[in-house]
Design an enzyme around this catalytic site. Structure first.
Site, PDB file in Angstrom:
ATOM      1  CG  HIS A  96      16.284  91.764   3.442  1.00 21.33           C
ATOM      2  ND1 HIS A  96      15.634  92.862   3.969  1.00 21.33           N
ATOM      3  CD2 HIS A  96      17.489  92.212   3.002  1.00 21.33           C
ATOM      4  CE1 HIS A  96      16.408  93.925   3.850  1.00 21.33           C
ATOM      5  NE2 HIS A  96      17.536  93.560   3.273  1.00 21.33           N
ATOM      6  CD  GLU A 169      21.542  92.737   4.386  1.00 23.71           C
ATOM      7  OE1 GLU A 169      21.899  93.477   3.470  1.00 23.71           O
ATOM      8  OE2 GLU A 169      20.418  92.205   4.436  1.00 23.71           O
TER       9      GLU A 169
END
Length: 256
Positions: A96, A169
């Site tokens: 992430h 993302e």
């Protein structure tokens, strides 16, 4: 039929009691699930075992937000893949952007973690995305390719057949002040990601979109040909919000 993956990571949110309430409400709504959608939730480490136990009679997959690549050892504060398997988890979120920005995660360490996840039978959910600076300088495609190749670089030929997920993302689209990417932009980037991954794995793997997903844009996103699911943030931290997005997407998928 290929399933769409729709899930949420809670980041550093929810006490154990709050996590239980969410899981119990999701379980109570299980009868209304869509067969076309694979649901998943990724709680904080403190709640994974209880959430998995509550949802054990459902098709919801449960994951962790990170792990180390080593099975055990002198890695204070870390969690190993063996520990995640001991909690009967299905998925592990890796790479992430917050881990990359604040905790020194690199393409190299993501690759080590992906290999460890596959070796232990966990599904790696590999997060990748360009920064606003990358986007404005025309480097988005190059950055995404580097991240995809780095994540897959440690896999053996046999391991390349394992179940693997990507989540695109864009860094500028996530978080409280994120600006949602347009469906066309997201779909084009995801086509690039899928093509790079396919060049390494010799097969197509699912690529989810995450970045300010909400009830207002989820249907348009899920209709895109290269978006295989949604990785939702704060819009799904409330179980009613998650169920709302699931219902909207199920209707859209069935209509197509």
């Amino acid at each position: 039929m290929t399933k769409f993956w729709i899930g949420t990571s809670w980041k550093m949110n929810k006490t154990l009691a709050e996590a239980r309430l969410f899981a119990e409400a999701l379980k109570a709504a299980d009868a209304g699930r869509s067969p076309d959608i694979q649901r998943f939730v990724i709680p904080p480490f403190t709640a994974v075992r209880e959430v998995k136990e509550i949802l054990s009679g459902t098709s919801v997959k449960v994951g962790a937000q990170n792990m180390h690549w080593a099975d055990q050892g002198t890695w204070t504060g870390e969690i190993s893949p063996l520990m995640l398997k001991d909690c009967n988890l299905d998925i592990v979120e890796l790479g992430h952007s917050e881990r990359r920005e604040h905790f020194g995660e690199t393409n190299e360490t993501v690759g080590l973690k992906v290999e460890a996840a596959v070796r232990h039978g966990l599904i790696p959910l590999i997060c990748i995305g360009e920064t606003l600076e990358d986007c404005e300088s025309g480097r988005a495609a190059a950055v995404l390719e580097e991240e995809v190749r780095g994540a897959l670089s440690k896999l053996s030929e046999a391991q390349k057949q394992a179940e693997i997920l990507f989540a695109y993302e864009p860094v500028w689209a996530i978080g409280e002040n994120g600006i949602p990417a347009s469906a066309d932009y997201a779909d084009a980037r995801q086509a690039e990601i899928i093509a790079v991954a396919q060049s390494v794995l010799a097969r197509r793997v699912p690529c989810l979109y995450g970045g300010s997903v909400n009830p207002g844009n989820c249907e348009e996103l899920i209709a895109c040909p290269h978006i295989d699911g949604l990785f939702i943030g704060r819009s799904a931290w409330n179980v009613e919000g998650y169920l709302d997005i699931l219902a909207r997407c199920a209707t859209k998928v069935q209509a197509n």
